[in-house]
Design a protein around this motif. Structure first.
Motif, PDB file in Angstrom:
ATOM      1  N   PHE A  91       0.832  -1.201  -0.097  1.00 25.48           N
ATOM      2  CA  PHE A  91       0.172  -0.099  -0.371  1.00 25.48           C
ATOM      3  C   PHE A  91       1.121   1.381  -0.130  1.00 25.48           C
ATOM      4  N   PHE A  92       1.618   1.472   0.953  1.00 26.73           N
ATOM      5  CA  PHE A  92       2.396   2.367   0.958  1.00 26.73           C
ATOM      6  C   PHE A  92       3.346   2.523  -0.150  1.00 26.73           C
ATOM      7  N   SER A  93       3.585   1.390  -1.498  1.00 22.55           N
ATOM      8  CA  SER A  93       4.689   1.946  -2.301  1.00 22.55           C
ATOM      9  C   SER A  93       3.213   2.769  -3.600  1.00 22.55           C
ATOM     10  N   SER A  94       2.284   2.073  -3.524  1.00 21.57           N
ATOM     11  CA  SER A  94       1.180   2.259  -3.906  1.00 21.57           C
ATOM     12  C   SER A  94       1.214   3.996  -3.915  1.00 21.57           C
ATOM     13  N   TYR A  95       0.680   4.155  -2.853  1.00 23.62           N
ATOM     14  CA  TYR A  95       0.027   5.561  -2.913  1.00 23.62           C
ATOM     15  C   TYR A  95       0.982   6.153  -2.241  1.00 23.62           C
ATOM     16  N   LYS A  96       3.046   6.336  -2.348  1.00 25.87           N
ATOM     17  CA  LYS A  96       3.948   7.149  -2.052  1.00 25.87           C
ATOM     18  C   LYS A  96       3.453   8.561  -2.744  1.00 25.87           C
ATOM     19  N   GLY A  97       3.837   9.652  -2.117  1.00 27.87           N
ATOM     20  CA  GLY A  97       3.625  11.009  -2.302  1.00 27.87           C
ATOM     21  C   GLY A  97       2.616  10.858  -3.254  1.00 27.87           C
ATOM     22  N   SER A  98       1.058  10.547  -2.652  1.00 25.40           N
ATOM     23  CA  SER A  98       0.022  10.774  -2.543  1.00 25.40           C
ATOM     24  C   SER A  98      -1.024  10.728  -1.024  1.00 25.40           C
ATOM     25  N   ALA A  99      -2.267  11.636  -1.159  1.00 28.11           N
ATOM     26  CA  ALA A  99      -2.574  11.555   0.080  1.00 28.11           C
ATOM     27  C   ALA A  99      -4.310  11.199   0.102  1.00 28.11           C
ATOM     28  N   PRO A 100      -5.173  10.896   0.516  1.00 22.24           N
ATOM     29  CA  PRO A 100      -6.179  10.912   0.590  1.00 22.24           C
ATOM     30  C   PRO A 100      -7.101  12.461   0.097  1.00 22.24           C
ATOM     31  N   GLU A 101      -8.050  12.029  -0.385  1.00 22.16           N
ATOM     32  CA  GLU A 101      -8.718  13.715  -0.661  1.00 22.16           C
ATOM     33  C   GLU A 101     -10.072  13.658   0.824  1.00 22.16           C
ATOM     34  N   ASP A 102      -9.786  12.973   1.204  1.00 20.12           N
ATOM     35  CA  ASP A 102     -10.842  12.578   2.326  1.00 20.12           C
ATOM     36  C   ASP A 102     -10.825  11.305   2.829  1.00 20.12           C
ATOM     37  N   ASN A 103     -10.312  11.677   4.513  1.00 16.57           N
ATOM     38  CA  ASN A 103      -9.272  10.926   4.630  1.00 16.57           C
ATOM     39  C   ASN A 103     -10.104  10.019   5.868  1.00 16.57           C
ATOM     40  N   ARG A 104     -11.478  10.507   6.014  1.00 17.53           N
ATOM     41  CA  ARG A 104     -12.542   9.567   6.968  1.00 17.53           C
ATOM     42  C   ARG A 104     -12.847   8.150   6.444  1.00 17.53           C
ATOM     43  N   PHE A 105     -13.386   7.345   7.398  1.00 16.35           N
ATOM     44  CA  PHE A 105     -14.121   5.887   6.891  1.00 16.35           C
ATOM     45  C   PHE A 105     -15.100   5.564   7.958  1.00 16.35           C
ATOM     46  N   PHE A 139      -7.117  10.059  -4.274  1.00 16.00           N
ATOM     47  CA  PHE A 139      -6.125  10.069  -3.565  1.00 16.00           C
ATOM     48  C   PHE A 139      -5.607  11.349  -4.546  1.00 16.00           C
ATOM     49  N   GLU A 140      -5.174  12.008  -3.745  1.00 10.90           N
ATOM     50  CA  GLU A 140      -4.069  13.145  -4.960  1.00 10.90           C
ATOM     51  C   GLU A 140      -3.181  13.628  -4.793  1.00 10.90           C
ATOM     52  N   THR A 141      -1.801  14.451  -5.269  1.00 18.85           N
ATOM     53  CA  THR A 141      -0.349  14.412  -5.435  1.00 18.85           C
ATOM     54  C   THR A 141      -0.349  15.241  -3.645  1.00 18.85           C
ATOM     55  N   ILE A 142       0.378  14.581  -3.391  1.00 19.56           N
ATOM     56  CA  ILE A 142       1.194  16.202  -2.194  1.00 19.56           C
ATOM     57  C   ILE A 142       2.582  17.575  -2.652  1.00 19.56           C
ATOM     58  N   LYS A 143       1.511  18.516  -1.633  1.00 20.72           N
ATOM     59  CA  LYS A 143       2.120  19.694  -3.117  1.00 20.72           C
ATOM     60  C   LYS A 143       2.161  20.037  -1.453  1.00 20.72           C
ATOM     61  N   VAL A 144       4.286  20.004  -0.853  1.00 18.52           N
ATOM     62  CA  VAL A 144       4.437  20.722   0.056  1.00 18.52           C
ATOM     63  C   VAL A 144       5.217  21.755  -0.234  1.00 18.52           C
ATOM     64  N   SER A 145       4.372  23.409   0.208  1.00 21.59           N
ATOM     65  CA  SER A 145       4.742  24.914   0.533  1.00 21.59           C
ATOM     66  C   SER A 145       5.857  24.700   1.065  1.00 21.59           C
ATOM     67  N   SER A 146       7.002  26.146   0.790  1.00 21.84           N
ATOM     68  CA  SER A 146       7.902  26.880   1.931  1.00 21.84           C
ATOM     69  C   SER A 146       7.083  27.281   3.379  1.00 21.84           C
ATOM     70  N   LYS A 147       5.761  27.352   3.104  1.00 20.02           N
ATOM     71  CA  LYS A 147       5.669  27.298   4.787  1.00 20.02           C
ATOM     72  C   LYS A 147       5.146  25.983   5.610  1.00 20.02           C
ATOM     73  N   ARG A 148       4.666  25.502   4.502  1.00 25.11           N
ATOM     74  CA  ARG A 148       4.200  23.664   5.890  1.00 25.11           C
ATOM     75  C   ARG A 148       6.054  23.795   5.740  1.00 25.11           C
ATOM     76  N   LYS A 149       7.019  22.930   5.050  1.00 29.71           N
ATOM     77  CA  LYS A 149       8.319  23.274   5.443  1.00 29.71           C
ATOM     78  C   LYS A 149       8.448  23.449   6.675  1.00 29.71           C
ATOM     79  N   ILE A 150       8.738  24.354   7.036  1.00 25.28           N
ATOM     80  CA  ILE A 150       8.901  25.732   7.754  1.00 25.28           C
ATOM     81  C   ILE A 150       8.506  25.273   9.394  1.00 25.28           C
ATOM     82  N   ILE A 151       6.843  24.894   9.095  1.00 28.72           N
ATOM     83  CA  ILE A 151       6.407  24.251  10.157  1.00 28.72           C
ATOM     84  C   ILE A 151       6.624  23.016  10.411  1.00 28.72           C
ATOM     85  N   GLN A 152       7.033  21.902   9.793  1.00 29.79           N
ATOM     86  CA  GLN A 152       7.801  21.133  10.141  1.00 29.79           C
ATOM     87  C   GLN A 152       8.656  20.810  10.595  1.00 29.79           C
ATOM     88  N   ASN A 153       9.521  21.752   9.895  1.00 28.51           N
ATOM     89  CA  ASN A 153      11.278  21.901  10.617  1.00 28.51           C
ATOM     90  C   ASN A 153      10.462  22.495  12.809  1.00 28.51           C
TER      91      ASN A 153
END
Length: 258
Positions: A91-105, A139-153
């Protein structure tokens, strides 16, 4: 502690199952997958910029490095499964770099800890939830903005240093960004000042230790970055409306059930 942001960094098959009461945790992220299932009550969970209100038998499937925060408005009991990507490698290999549009189930059966003692049982349950997620969303491709990267750091720095002196000045120096800019971005993402956030973070870790260890209150206060027991007691009481000792006594049987 299972809620640490660096959980799953080891690159091995790891699995942790917990039943938690009235769970609250400020914005954080980790390399591991996380599934939160509400058993009783209700929870509000924010994943990236999406807000989910969960009631009994509803769940969210949080992907690696997704920013998320957890809040219980009144009361909740939830099951939390946190596990390394290697445990569901296909599953990880198949959806690496992606995220669900809706995380709920939704779930029809909530697993018990004793039923997940083997790695085969763990994988069976996890892949069943993977299938539920795939069937319920795209699923959608993950986009990492510069602001989000700052928050992660910033969040990663806090996770590594909250047990010591940890100020926004220290963080901005370490990640080499402007103090005023980081302060503004941090507030936008968390809706908290840095000082309020780190206090909440420390108290959340302390709450877990009170429920799940035999450490003394003074040792927990020190472990979680408080220089004085008086400050810890005051801040804890402001958040929980009771002292740490009373909180532990009122919930002394809770940790034994999990």
């Amino acid at each position: 502690m299972y809620l640490f942001e660096q959980y799953g960094m080891e690159g091995e098959e790891q699995f942790n199952f917990s039943s938690l009461k009235d769970l609250n945790f400020p914005l954080h992220f980790h390399r591991a997958y996380e599934i939160i299932i509400v058993e009783k009550g209700e929870m509000s969970i924010t994943i990236e910029e999406r807000n989910y209100h969960l009631t009994a038998n509803e769940a969210v499937f949080i992907f690696p490095n997704q920013l998320h925060k957890l809040f219980t408005p009144e009361q909740s009991v939830c099951r939390v499964l946190i596990f390394s990507p290697e445990l569901i490698g296909h599953f990880f290999s198949s959806y690496k770099g992606s995220a669900p549009e809706d995380n709920r189930f939704t779930v029809t059966e909530i697993p018990e800890k004793q039923a997940l003692s083997s790695v085969y049982a763990q994988k069976a349950v996890l892949y069943r939830y993977c299938d539920k997620l795939i069937r319920s969303t795209t699923f959608e491709t993950i986009k990492v903005s510069s602001k989000r990267k700052i928050i992660q750091n910033v969040l990663l720095y806090i996770d590594n240093h909250y047990q010591d002196d940890c100020t926004l000045k220290d963080v901005t120096k370490a990640i080499q960004y402007d103090y005023a800019y980081v302060s503004k971005v941090f507030y936008i993402y968390t809706n908290l000042t840095f000082t309020t956030y780190i206090n909440r973070y420390r108290l959340t870790q302390a709450t877990y230790l009170l429920l799940n260890t035999e450490k003394s209150v003074s040792d927990i206060a020190q472990t979680c970055g408080y220089k004085t027991l008086r400050t810890f007691n005051r801040n804890f009481k402001e958040l929980k409306n009771v002292s740490p000792s009373v909180f532990r006594e009122e919930n002394k049987d809770y940790g034994k059930k999990t």
